[in-house]
Design a protein around this motif. Structure first.
Motif, mmCIF file in Angstrom:
data_model
loop_
_atom_site.group_PDB
_atom_site.id
_atom_site.type_symbol
_atom_site.label_atom_id
_atom_site.label_comp_id
_atom_site.label_asym_id
_atom_site.label_seq_id
_atom_site.Cartn_x
_atom_site.Cartn_y
_atom_site.Cartn_z
ATOM 1 N N PRO A 1 37.633 34.932 46.890
ATOM 2 C CA PRO A 1 37.326 36.359 46.682
ATOM 3 C C PRO A 1 37.124 36.683 45.201
ATOM 4 O O PRO A 1 37.869 37.455 44.604
ATOM 5 C CB PRO A 1 38.574 37.048 47.245
ATOM 6 C CG PRO A 1 39.680 36.072 46.978
ATOM 7 C CD PRO A 1 39.045 34.702 47.145
ATOM 8 N N ILE A 2 36.085 36.082 44.625
ATOM 9 C CA ILE A 2 35.833 36.236 43.189
ATOM 10 C C ILE A 2 34.453 36.865 42.998
ATOM 11 O O ILE A 2 33.470 36.388 43.572
ATOM 12 C CB ILE A 2 35.909 34.868 42.475
ATOM 13 C CG1 ILE A 2 37.320 34.284 42.640
ATOM 14 C CG2 ILE A 2 35.533 34.994 41.010
ATOM 15 C CD1 ILE A 2 37.443 32.860 42.202
ATOM 16 N N ALA A 3 34.398 37.907 42.199
ATOM 17 C CA ALA A 3 33.135 38.597 41.946
ATOM 18 C C ALA A 3 32.203 37.722 41.121
ATOM 19 O O ALA A 3 32.646 36.939 40.272
ATOM 20 C CB ALA A 3 33.398 39.912 41.215
ATOM 21 N N ALA A 4 30.919 37.875 41.371
ATOM 22 C CA ALA A 4 29.910 37.181 40.572
ATOM 23 C C ALA A 4 30.011 37.669 39.128
ATOM 24 O O ALA A 4 30.410 38.803 38.856
ATOM 25 C CB ALA A 4 28.524 37.456 41.129
ATOM 26 N N THR B 1 42.351 38.961 38.229
ATOM 27 C CA THR B 1 43.299 38.329 39.140
ATOM 28 C C THR B 1 42.782 38.544 40.558
ATOM 29 O O THR B 1 41.977 39.443 40.812
ATOM 30 C CB THR B 1 44.711 38.932 39.010
ATOM 31 O OG1 THR B 1 44.652 40.319 39.290
ATOM 32 C CG2 THR B 1 45.274 38.699 37.617
ATOM 33 N N PHE B 2 43.232 37.698 41.470
ATOM 34 C CA PHE B 2 42.843 37.841 42.870
ATOM 35 C C PHE B 2 43.928 37.251 43.746
ATOM 36 O O PHE B 2 44.815 36.539 43.282
ATOM 37 C CB PHE B 2 41.487 37.176 43.143
ATOM 38 C CG PHE B 2 41.488 35.680 42.970
ATOM 39 C CD1 PHE B 2 41.700 34.831 44.055
ATOM 40 C CD2 PHE B 2 41.267 35.112 41.722
ATOM 41 C CE1 PHE B 2 41.698 33.455 43.889
ATOM 42 C CE2 PHE B 2 41.254 33.735 41.557
ATOM 43 C CZ PHE B 2 41.471 32.910 42.644
ATOM 44 N N LEU B 3 43.848 37.574 45.025
ATOM 45 C CA LEU B 3 44.765 37.035 46.014
ATOM 46 C C LEU B 3 43.924 36.418 47.116
ATOM 47 O O LEU B 3 43.032 37.062 47.662
ATOM 48 C CB LEU B 3 45.644 38.159 46.568
ATOM 49 C CG LEU B 3 46.963 37.784 47.194
ATOM 50 C CD1 LEU B 3 47.846 37.031 46.206
ATOM 51 C CD2 LEU B 3 47.681 39.020 47.703
ATOM 52 N N SER B 4 44.149 35.149 47.395
ATOM 53 C CA SER B 4 43.471 34.459 48.492
ATOM 54 C C SER B 4 44.546 34.179 49.534
ATOM 55 O O SER B 4 45.292 33.212 49.412
ATOM 56 C CB SER B 4 42.838 33.153 47.990
ATOM 57 O OG SER B 4 42.173 32.495 49.045
ATOM 58 N N GLY B 5 44.666 35.072 50.511
ATOM 59 C CA GLY B 5 45.795 35.020 51.424
ATOM 60 C C GLY B 5 47.035 35.407 50.636
ATOM 61 O O GLY B 5 47.115 36.497 50.085
ATOM 62 N N THR B 6 47.984 34.471 50.526
ATOM 63 C CA THR B 6 49.186 34.722 49.717
ATOM 64 C C THR B 6 49.134 33.971 48.396
ATOM 65 O O THR B 6 50.089 33.976 47.633
ATOM 66 C CB THR B 6 50.456 34.290 50.489
ATOM 67 O OG1 THR B 6 50.359 32.893 50.785
ATOM 68 C CG2 THR B 6 50.602 35.076 51.777
#
Length: 153
Positions: free
Chosen positions: A66-69, A137-142
């Motif tokens: 879930p990372i923006a371009a 920052t991001f969260l991929s699931g936990t």
């Protein structure tokens, strides 16, 4: 190398970053490595003629993350791993220096990477020591993640 990295992390109490299953036995692990070596730009660091580290460059982050371009051309470090038997010899830093060279050679100004941000932030600090600046920052699931960027132009 990836299997031994999982074992090394687990031996130090880190079971969250890559889990506890050897990478080669995870769902999609072997296929991911095959894609890295056939569809991306892989680089292997050698020490005395034997593989000691690996890096994969791509033109952007994994579509599964879930990372923006970036909104501009970029090179993206999709994988960076070193043989833990050679920890402390600067293999990861040397591979990142190669990523900088390849990014410049491509006429691109932005090099990015994402990494696990848990465990006290040691991995984030490694990238900062190598010239990267935390951005998103991001969260991929936990799984807590950090995107870092480095201008190379």
């Amino acid at each position: 190398m990836l299997d031994s990295a999982v074992a090394w992390m687990n031996a130090r109490g880190n079971t969250e970053q890559w889990g506890t299953t050897p990478y080669s036995q995870t769902s999609g692990g072997a296929a991911r490595v095959e894609r890295y070596t056939t569809q991306n730009s892989p680089y292997i660091a050698e020490l005395d003629g034997a593989p000691a580290g690996a890096m994969v460059l791509d033109s952007g982050p994994s579509p599964q993350m879930p990372i923006a371009a970036a909104g501009e051309p970029e090179r993206y470090v999709r994988l960076l791993v070193s043989d833990r038997r050679h920890a402390g010899l600067g293999i990861g830093a040397a591979l990142l220096a190669r990523a900088v060279e390849e990014t410049r050679r491509a006429g691109v100004d932005l090099l990015r990477v994402d990494c696990w941000a848990g465990g006290g932030g040691g991995l984030v600090a490694f990238y900062q020591r190598n010239g990267f600046v935390p951005t998103d920052t991001f969260l991929s699931g936990t799984w807590p993640g950090q995107v870092l960027a480095r201008r190379v132009g």
